[in-house]
Design a protein around this motif. Structure first.
Motif, PDB file in Angstrom:
ATOM      1  N   VAL A 256       0.842  -1.195   0.000  1.00  0.00           N
ATOM      2  CA  VAL A 256       0.000   0.000   0.000  1.00  0.00           C
ATOM      3  C   VAL A 256       0.880   1.249   0.000  1.00  0.00           C
ATOM      4  CG1 VAL A 256      -1.780   1.291   1.244  1.00  0.00           C
ATOM      5  CG2 VAL A 256      -1.913  -1.192   1.097  1.00  0.00           C
ATOM      6  N   ASP A 257       1.997   1.186   0.687  1.00  0.00           N
ATOM      7  CA  ASP A 257       2.965   2.279   0.660  1.00  0.00           C
ATOM      8  C   ASP A 257       3.441   2.495  -0.775  1.00  0.00           C
ATOM      9  OD1 ASP A 257       4.754   4.241   1.365  1.00  0.00           O
ATOM     10  OD2 ASP A 257       6.259   2.878   2.154  1.00  0.00           O
ATOM     11  N   LEU A 258       3.738   1.396  -1.456  1.00  0.00           N
ATOM     12  CA  LEU A 258       4.207   1.467  -2.839  1.00  0.00           C
ATOM     13  C   LEU A 258       3.132   2.070  -3.734  1.00  0.00           C
ATOM     14  CD1 LEU A 258       6.510   0.693  -4.778  1.00  0.00           C
ATOM     15  CD2 LEU A 258       5.398  -1.509  -5.093  1.00  0.00           C
ATOM     16  N   PHE A 259       1.894   1.596  -3.597  1.00  0.00           N
ATOM     17  CA  PHE A 259       0.786   2.115  -4.394  1.00  0.00           C
ATOM     18  C   PHE A 259       0.595   3.601  -4.136  1.00  0.00           C
ATOM     19  CE2 PHE A 259      -2.031  -1.853  -5.267  1.00  0.00           C
ATOM     20  CZ  PHE A 259      -0.915  -2.535  -5.715  1.00  0.00           C
ATOM     21  N   ASP A 260       0.579   3.951  -2.857  1.00  0.00           N
ATOM     22  CA  ASP A 260       0.344   5.324  -2.455  1.00  0.00           C
ATOM     23  C   ASP A 260       1.384   6.248  -3.065  1.00  0.00           C
ATOM     24  OD1 ASP A 260       0.030   7.766  -0.825  1.00  0.00           O
ATOM     25  OD2 ASP A 260      -1.267   6.516   0.399  1.00  0.00           O
ATOM     26  N   ASN A 261       2.642   5.828  -3.002  1.00  0.00           N
ATOM     27  CA  ASN A 261       3.723   6.651  -3.528  1.00  0.00           C
ATOM     28  C   ASN A 261       3.651   6.828  -5.027  1.00  0.00           C
ATOM     29  OD1 ASN A 261       5.939   7.657  -1.639  1.00  0.00           O
ATOM     30  ND2 ASN A 261       5.471   5.653  -0.802  1.00  0.00           N
ATOM     31  N   VAL A 262       3.420   5.738  -5.739  1.00  0.00           N
ATOM     32  CA  VAL A 262       3.375   5.821  -7.198  1.00  0.00           C
ATOM     33  C   VAL A 262       2.247   6.751  -7.639  1.00  0.00           C
ATOM     34  CG1 VAL A 262       2.933   4.552  -9.322  1.00  0.00           C
ATOM     35  CG2 VAL A 262       4.449   3.588  -7.605  1.00  0.00           C
ATOM     36  N   GLY A 263       1.060   6.578  -7.041  1.00  0.00           N
ATOM     37  CA  GLY A 263      -0.071   7.427  -7.402  1.00  0.00           C
ATOM     38  C   GLY A 263       0.197   8.895  -7.104  1.00  0.00           C
ATOM     39  N   THR A 264       0.739   9.162  -5.928  1.00  0.00           N
ATOM     40  CA  THR A 264       1.035  10.542  -5.538  1.00  0.00           C
ATOM     41  C   THR A 264       2.111  11.156  -6.424  1.00  0.00           C
ATOM     42  OG1 THR A 264       0.417  10.118  -3.240  1.00  0.00           O
ATOM     43  CG2 THR A 264       1.830  12.018  -3.657  1.00  0.00           C
ATOM     44  N   ILE A 393      -7.429  -3.974   4.116  1.00  0.00           N
ATOM     45  CA  ILE A 393      -6.828  -3.607   2.834  1.00  0.00           C
ATOM     46  C   ILE A 393      -6.263  -4.854   2.161  1.00  0.00           C
ATOM     47  CG2 ILE A 393      -5.041  -2.201   1.727  1.00  0.00           C
ATOM     48  CD1 ILE A 393      -5.271  -0.276   4.116  1.00  0.00           C
ATOM     49  N   ALA A 394      -5.765  -5.779   2.963  1.00  0.00           N
ATOM     50  CA  ALA A 394      -5.197  -7.015   2.421  1.00  0.00           C
ATOM     51  C   ALA A 394      -6.237  -7.800   1.631  1.00  0.00           C
ATOM     52  CB  ALA A 394      -4.638  -7.870   3.551  1.00  0.00           C
ATOM     53  N   ASN A 395      -7.451  -7.890   2.159  1.00  0.00           N
ATOM     54  CA  ASN A 395      -8.502  -8.613   1.446  1.00  0.00           C
ATOM     55  C   ASN A 395      -8.827  -7.951   0.114  1.00  0.00           C
ATOM     56  OD1 ASN A 395      -8.774 -10.567   3.425  1.00  0.00           O
ATOM     57  ND2 ASN A 395     -10.393  -9.471   4.510  1.00  0.00           N
ATOM     58  N   GLY A 396      -8.843  -6.625   0.105  1.00  0.00           N
ATOM     59  CA  GLY A 396      -9.109  -5.915  -1.140  1.00  0.00           C
ATOM     60  C   GLY A 396      -8.039  -6.194  -2.179  1.00  0.00           C
ATOM     61  N   LEU A 397      -6.775  -6.141  -1.761  1.00  0.00           N
ATOM     62  CA  LEU A 397      -5.678  -6.458  -2.663  1.00  0.00           C
ATOM     63  C   LEU A 397      -5.802  -7.886  -3.185  1.00  0.00           C
ATOM     64  CD1 LEU A 397      -2.628  -4.900  -0.755  1.00  0.00           C
ATOM     65  CD2 LEU A 397      -3.358  -4.300  -3.061  1.00  0.00           C
ATOM     66  N   ALA A 398      -6.136  -8.807  -2.286  1.00  0.00           N
ATOM     67  CA  ALA A 398      -6.238 -10.216  -2.647  1.00  0.00           C
ATOM     68  C   ALA A 398      -7.331 -10.450  -3.688  1.00  0.00           C
ATOM     69  CB  ALA A 398      -6.504 -11.058  -1.404  1.00  0.00           C
ATOM     70  N   PHE A 399      -8.524  -9.910  -3.444  1.00  0.00           N
ATOM     71  CA  PHE A 399      -9.626 -10.079  -4.394  1.00  0.00           C
ATOM     72  C   PHE A 399      -9.311  -9.428  -5.733  1.00  0.00           C
ATOM     73  CE2 PHE A 399     -12.301 -11.431  -0.871  1.00  0.00           C
ATOM     74  CZ  PHE A 399     -13.221 -12.262  -1.493  1.00  0.00           C
ATOM     75  N   GLY A 400      -8.745  -8.233  -5.695  1.00  0.00           N
ATOM     76  CA  GLY A 400      -8.468  -7.512  -6.924  1.00  0.00           C
ATOM     77  C   GLY A 400      -7.426  -8.185  -7.785  1.00  0.00           C
ATOM     78  N   ILE A 401      -6.269  -8.496  -7.202  1.00  0.00           N
ATOM     79  CA  ILE A 401      -5.174  -9.094  -7.979  1.00  0.00           C
ATOM     80  C   ILE A 401      -5.548 -10.492  -8.457  1.00  0.00           C
ATOM     81  CG2 ILE A 401      -2.818  -9.976  -7.795  1.00  0.00           C
ATOM     82  CD1 ILE A 401      -2.162  -7.564  -6.048  1.00  0.00           C
ATOM     83  N   THR A 402      -6.185 -11.296  -7.597  1.00  0.00           N
ATOM     84  CA  THR A 402      -6.551 -12.659  -7.989  1.00  0.00           C
ATOM     85  C   THR A 402      -7.585 -12.660  -9.112  1.00  0.00           C
ATOM     86  OG1 THR A 402      -6.147 -13.439  -5.735  1.00  0.00           O
ATOM     87  CG2 THR A 402      -7.444 -14.868  -7.164  1.00  0.00           C
ATOM     88  N   SER A 403      -8.639 -11.854  -8.983  1.00  0.00           N
ATOM     89  CA  SER A 403      -9.675 -11.833 -10.021  1.00  0.00           C
ATOM     90  C   SER A 403      -9.134 -11.269 -11.332  1.00  0.00           C
ATOM     91  CB  SER A 403     -10.880 -11.013  -9.551  1.00  0.00           C
ATOM     92  OG  SER A 403     -10.510  -9.678  -9.240  1.00  0.00           O
TER      93      SER A 403
END
Length: 438
Positions: A256-264, A393-403
């Motif tokens: 999430v740190d990585l995502f946050d940084n890239v987006g910002t 947040i972990a569950n959201g990442l899991a559902f998103g990346i897996t699907s």
């Protein structure tokens, strides 16, 4: 000296412009000094000490960003990750806050290693861009949900899971006053709207007897209650029955740190006109090095993961183009350190509106998703909805990346370069099986 360090003339800016830009950015993000302790305090951490740690981490991180990367990007403990720290890791998993700080520190170390080794580029390339936007919006919903709950605006209900609370209670009244104040100030484009709104709500709270205007513990020496209390050894202890869970905690802090940084970084550098002609961000590794170092210092001081703040765009809009803007922000945070003990006087109901409206601002990233493409829209929606509804947040990442990976596989669009995406999806599937058996 400042010209030599920051190259002001080359960027078409002046010391005066950079200072004003720094003050502008600070005013738009200073609310974190109040809101972060309110959230981490629910994990059992001393509120005044967390406020001091927040100032120290933000001050150190912003100054480091300005000096080594020369970007007008300010850092501070991230919204969303502080909620994950408190409500998922400490309250949900029963992990002591000292051990959770150890996990934050380890995620900073790993982020530093990945950056130096160049592995970060592989990870960023493996994650589909729509999921970056969905995670940001999902975290926004998560934060807003917590704010509504803390305000007493929504309450638990056995029949409908959640329901509307009693809006005539002092807590709800104070929160609604703050919500209206912040919304109105933002509509009027007032700098520091969130901070001003929180203080107005706090005044209403004191009037209604929800808090004490004169808190105890003004000595900065008393703020050592969280400094160097992180338990790194505990984070390494895989024998306590939390083996995979501890790995997951570090994984979420890291990603999430990585995502946050890239987006910002993309948003702020585009607004400042600092993106290279080929679309790349110059000195990107230096930016990420500053972020990882700030996270480690923040964990040592006693706060959750430090990230780049999108509020930096306010300073860019005011003319900030160099690291001098970030340095000014950092110095202001360090000056705020001496007022940190006052934070414990602010009632929780006064900080709830900030959570709600910060969450609202994060929803804007959904506009970047192609909702007409089901292979993109479905994983994005699953990410968005599972983060707040599962409090993870972990569950959201899991559902998103897996699907996303499975849909791409079923459509026959998997390429050899997608190997890391498939590995991440497989790991998440194993995680689901582990959680079901646990």
């Amino acid at each position: 000296m400042l010209e030599r360090i920051f190259g002001l003339k080359a960027q078409g800016t002046t010391i005066r412009t950079e200072v004003l830009a720094g003050v502008t950015t600070f005013m738009t993000m200073a609310y974190i000094v109040v809101v972060n302790p309110a959230i981490l305090g629910q994990a059992g951490m001393p509120v005044a000490a967390v406020a001091a740690a927040t100032c120290l981490a933000a001050g150190f991180g912003s100054i480091l960003m300005g000096l080594i990367a020369n970007y007008p990007i300010a850092l501070a403990p991230g919204m969303g990750l502080n909620a994950y720290f408190t409500f998922t890791v400490v309250k949900g998993m029963g992990v002591p806050w000292e051990t959770a700080l150890g996990c934050v520190f380890l995620s900073g170390v790993i982020f530093l290693i990945l950056t130096v080794a160049g592995i970060r580029q592989l990870i960023v390339g493996a994650i589909p861009r729509p999921l970056f936007s969905a995670v940001a919006a999902g975290v926004g919903l998560f934060i807003a949900f917590i704010g509504l709950k803390e305000a007493g605006i929504i309450v638990a209900d056995p029949a409908t899971t959640v329901a509307l609370g009693d809006l005539t209670t002092p807590t709800a009244i104070v929160a609604l006053v703050g919500l209206l104040a912040i919304a109105a100030l933002q509509a009027w484009r007032v700098k520091g709207a969130i901070l001003i709104g929180v203080l107005l709500a706090a005044a209403a709270g004191w009037a209604l007897g929800l808090g004490r205007l004169a808190p105890g513990g003004y000595s900065l020496e008393a703020l050592a209650a969280t400094a160097f209390k992180m338990d790194v050894a505990g984070a390494f202890d895989l024998k306590g029955g939390l083996g995979l869970a501890m790995v997951e905690i570090i994984f979420v802090f890291l990603f999430v740190d990585l995502f946050d940084n890239v987006g910002t970084l993309v948003a702020v550098t585009k607004k400042a006109g600092l993106v290279a002609p080929d679309g790349s961000i110059p000195r990107l590794n230096r930016i990420l090095l500053a972020d990882s170092a700030a996270t480690m210092v923040g964990a040592a001081a006693g706060t959750s993961t430090v990230v780049s703040y999108i509020e930096s765009a306010a300073g860019v809009a005011a003319g900030g183009r160099t690291g001098l803007t970030a340095v000014v922000v950092g110095l202001l945070f360090l000056a705020t350190l001496f007022f940190a003990p006052l934070v414990q006087a602010i009632p929780a109901a006064a900080t709830a509106p900030a959570l709600i409206l910060v969450g609202a601002m994060m929803i804007g990233s959904l506009a970047e998703i192609d909702w007409a493409d089901p292979s993109v829209a479905i994983p994005a929606f699953l990410t968005l909805i599972t983060i707040p509804l599962t409090f993870s947040i972990a569950n959201g990442l899991a559902f998103g990346i897996t699907s996303y990976a499975l849909l791409k596989l079923l459509k026959g669009q998997i390429r050899r370069s997608d190997w890391l995406l498939l590995v991440l999806a497989a790991l998440f599937i194993v995680r689901f099986i582990y959680l079901a058996k646990g």
